[in-house]
Design a protein around this motif. Structure first.
Motif, PDB file in Angstrom:
ATOM      1  N   ARG A 126       0.828  -1.224  -0.161  1.00  0.00           N
ATOM      2  CA  ARG A 126       0.467   0.520  -0.498  1.00  0.00           C
ATOM      3  C   ARG A 126       1.317   0.974   0.001  1.00  0.00           C
ATOM      4  NH1 ARG A 126      -2.535   3.229   3.879  1.00  0.00           N
ATOM      5  NH2 ARG A 126      -1.948   1.425   5.111  1.00  0.00           N
ATOM      6  N   GLY A 127       2.246   1.188   0.503  1.00  0.00           N
ATOM      7  CA  GLY A 127       2.286   2.905   0.237  1.00  0.00           C
ATOM      8  C   GLY A 127       2.603   3.740   1.382  1.00  0.00           C
ATOM      9  N   ASP A 128       2.424   4.840   0.294  1.00  0.00           N
ATOM     10  CA  ASP A 128       1.982   5.165   0.782  1.00  0.00           C
ATOM     11  C   ASP A 128       0.416   6.213   0.348  1.00  0.00           C
ATOM     12  OD1 ASP A 128       4.237   6.486   1.640  1.00  0.00           O
ATOM     13  OD2 ASP A 128       5.182   7.352  -0.122  1.00  0.00           O
ATOM     14  N   ARG A 129       0.119   5.120  -0.083  1.00  0.00           N
ATOM     15  CA  ARG A 129      -1.596   5.371  -0.241  1.00  0.00           C
ATOM     16  C   ARG A 129      -2.281   5.067   1.046  1.00  0.00           C
ATOM     17  NH1 ARG A 129      -3.064   1.398  -5.148  1.00  0.00           N
ATOM     18  NH2 ARG A 129      -5.103   2.859  -4.717  1.00  0.00           N
ATOM     19  N   GLY A 130      -3.422   6.087   0.682  1.00  0.00           N
ATOM     20  CA  GLY A 130      -4.056   5.701   1.639  1.00  0.00           C
ATOM     21  C   GLY A 130      -4.837   4.439   1.976  1.00  0.00           C
ATOM     22  N   LEU A 131      -5.248   4.494   2.989  1.00  0.00           N
ATOM     23  CA  LEU A 131      -6.078   3.055   3.613  1.00  0.00           C
ATOM     24  C   LEU A 131      -7.199   3.351   2.996  1.00  0.00           C
ATOM     25  CD1 LEU A 131      -6.104   1.019   7.312  1.00  0.00           C
ATOM     26  CD2 LEU A 131      -7.670   1.584   6.429  1.00  0.00           C
ATOM     27  N   VAL A 132      -7.958   3.920   4.035  1.00  0.00           N
ATOM     28  CA  VAL A 132      -9.714   4.256   2.868  1.00  0.00           C
ATOM     29  C   VAL A 132      -9.641   3.691   1.623  1.00  0.00           C
ATOM     30  CG1 VAL A 132     -11.715   5.351   2.993  1.00  0.00           C
ATOM     31  CG2 VAL A 132     -10.420   5.579   5.390  1.00  0.00           C
ATOM     32  N   GLU A 133      -8.491   4.708   0.544  1.00  0.00           N
ATOM     33  CA  GLU A 133      -8.292   4.869  -0.377  1.00  0.00           C
ATOM     34  C   GLU A 133      -8.589   3.796  -1.356  1.00  0.00           C
ATOM     35  OE1 GLU A 133      -5.379   5.615  -4.124  1.00  0.00           O
ATOM     36  OE2 GLU A 133      -5.133   7.110  -2.129  1.00  0.00           O
ATOM     37  N   VAL A 134      -7.305   2.429  -0.451  1.00  0.00           N
ATOM     38  CA  VAL A 134      -7.438   1.390  -1.148  1.00  0.00           C
ATOM     39  C   VAL A 134      -8.152   0.452  -0.292  1.00  0.00           C
ATOM     40  CG1 VAL A 134      -5.708  -0.712  -0.752  1.00  0.00           C
ATOM     41  CG2 VAL A 134      -4.458   1.267  -1.097  1.00  0.00           C
ATOM     42  N   ALA A 135      -9.194   0.637   0.587  1.00  0.00           N
ATOM     43  CA  ALA A 135      -9.928  -0.781   0.295  1.00  0.00           C
ATOM     44  C   ALA A 135     -11.349   0.104   0.002  1.00  0.00           C
ATOM     45  CB  ALA A 135     -10.553   0.447   2.178  1.00  0.00           C
TER      46      ALA A 135
ATOM     47  N   ALA B 146     -11.155   0.698  -2.999  1.00  0.00           N
ATOM     48  CA  ALA B 146     -10.699   0.302  -4.251  1.00  0.00           C
ATOM     49  C   ALA B 146     -10.616  -1.513  -4.331  1.00  0.00           C
ATOM     50  CB  ALA B 146      -9.505   0.569  -4.800  1.00  0.00           C
ATOM     51  N   ALA B 147     -10.519  -2.112  -3.079  1.00  0.00           N
ATOM     52  CA  ALA B 147     -10.662  -2.931  -3.037  1.00  0.00           C
ATOM     53  C   ALA B 147     -12.559  -3.947  -2.708  1.00  0.00           C
ATOM     54  CB  ALA B 147      -9.513  -3.902  -1.913  1.00  0.00           C
ATOM     55  N   GLY B 148     -12.985  -3.283  -2.656  1.00  0.00           N
ATOM     56  CA  GLY B 148     -14.278  -3.395  -2.190  1.00  0.00           C
ATOM     57  C   GLY B 148     -14.494  -3.909  -0.804  1.00  0.00           C
ATOM     58  N   ILE B 149     -14.026  -3.641  -0.470  1.00  0.00           N
ATOM     59  CA  ILE B 149     -14.435  -3.740   1.664  1.00  0.00           C
ATOM     60  C   ILE B 149     -13.805  -3.137   2.611  1.00  0.00           C
ATOM     61  CG2 ILE B 149     -12.215  -6.126   0.616  1.00  0.00           C
ATOM     62  CD1 ILE B 149     -10.195  -5.182   2.452  1.00  0.00           C
ATOM     63  N   SER B 150     -14.221  -2.527   3.510  1.00  0.00           N
ATOM     64  CA  SER B 150     -14.470  -1.245   4.410  1.00  0.00           C
ATOM     65  C   SER B 150     -13.053  -1.508   4.479  1.00  0.00           C
ATOM     66  CB  SER B 150     -15.550  -1.810   5.766  1.00  0.00           C
ATOM     67  OG  SER B 150     -14.618  -2.858   6.614  1.00  0.00           O
ATOM     68  N   PRO B 151     -12.670  -0.016   5.181  1.00  0.00           N
ATOM     69  CA  PRO B 151     -11.801   0.101   6.222  1.00  0.00           C
ATOM     70  C   PRO B 151     -10.808  -0.197   6.859  1.00  0.00           C
ATOM     71  CG  PRO B 151     -12.580   2.556   4.897  1.00  0.00           C
ATOM     72  CD  PRO B 151     -13.666   1.525   5.053  1.00  0.00           C
ATOM     73  N   GLU B 152     -11.695  -0.376   7.782  1.00  0.00           N
ATOM     74  CA  GLU B 152     -11.960  -1.896   9.168  1.00  0.00           C
ATOM     75  C   GLU B 152     -11.317  -3.214   8.733  1.00  0.00           C
ATOM     76  OE1 GLU B 152     -11.619  -2.394  13.091  1.00  0.00           O
ATOM     77  OE2 GLU B 152     -11.783  -0.416  12.087  1.00  0.00           O
ATOM     78  N   THR B 153     -12.106  -3.369   7.657  1.00  0.00           N
ATOM     79  CA  THR B 153     -11.607  -4.862   7.917  1.00  0.00           C
ATOM     80  C   THR B 153      -9.838  -4.978   7.305  1.00  0.00           C
ATOM     81  OG1 THR B 153     -13.762  -5.725   6.992  1.00  0.00           O
ATOM     82  CG2 THR B 153     -11.259  -6.524   5.480  1.00  0.00           C
ATOM     83  N   LEU B 154      -9.430  -3.811   6.079  1.00  0.00           N
ATOM     84  CA  LEU B 154      -8.681  -3.564   5.888  1.00  0.00           C
ATOM     85  C   LEU B 154      -7.409  -3.406   7.682  1.00  0.00           C
ATOM     86  CD1 LEU B 154      -6.199  -3.177   3.765  1.00  0.00           C
ATOM     87  CD2 LEU B 154      -7.133  -0.759   2.999  1.00  0.00           C
TER      88      LEU B 154
END
Length: 88
Positions: free
Chosen positions: A25-34, A36-44
């Protein structure tokens, strides 16, 4: 059906997977990646922290696509202490 408790090896594998995903994930935001992946930020957050050591396959596939990391690389991280390189 009662789910069997995870073994120490399964927990360690989940921690390796979480660390590999966090590195990818590096510098990408957790919410952004979650999202984009179709999961909740809390799950990630739980997966990355190793608190969800056996995430659903669909979640891992979604993260693979969102991060541009081959699914086989994530499988290797699960199976052995192999670092996953950050996607560029």
């Amino acid at each position: 059906m009662v789910r069997q408790p995870l073994t120490a090896d399964q927990i360690a594998a989940g921690q390796r997977l979480g660390a590999a995903l966090r590195a990818a994930r590096g510098d990408r935001g957790l919410v952004e990646v979650a999202l984009a992946a179709g999961i909740s930020p809390e799950t990630l957050r739980k997966i990355e922290a190793g608190r969800l050591p056996a995430p659903a396959f669909g979640s891992v596939v979604g993260l693979s696509r969102a991060l541009g990391v081959p699914l086989s690389d994530l499988a290797e991280a699960w199976l052995a202490d192999t670092p996953v390189h950050q996607a560029s």
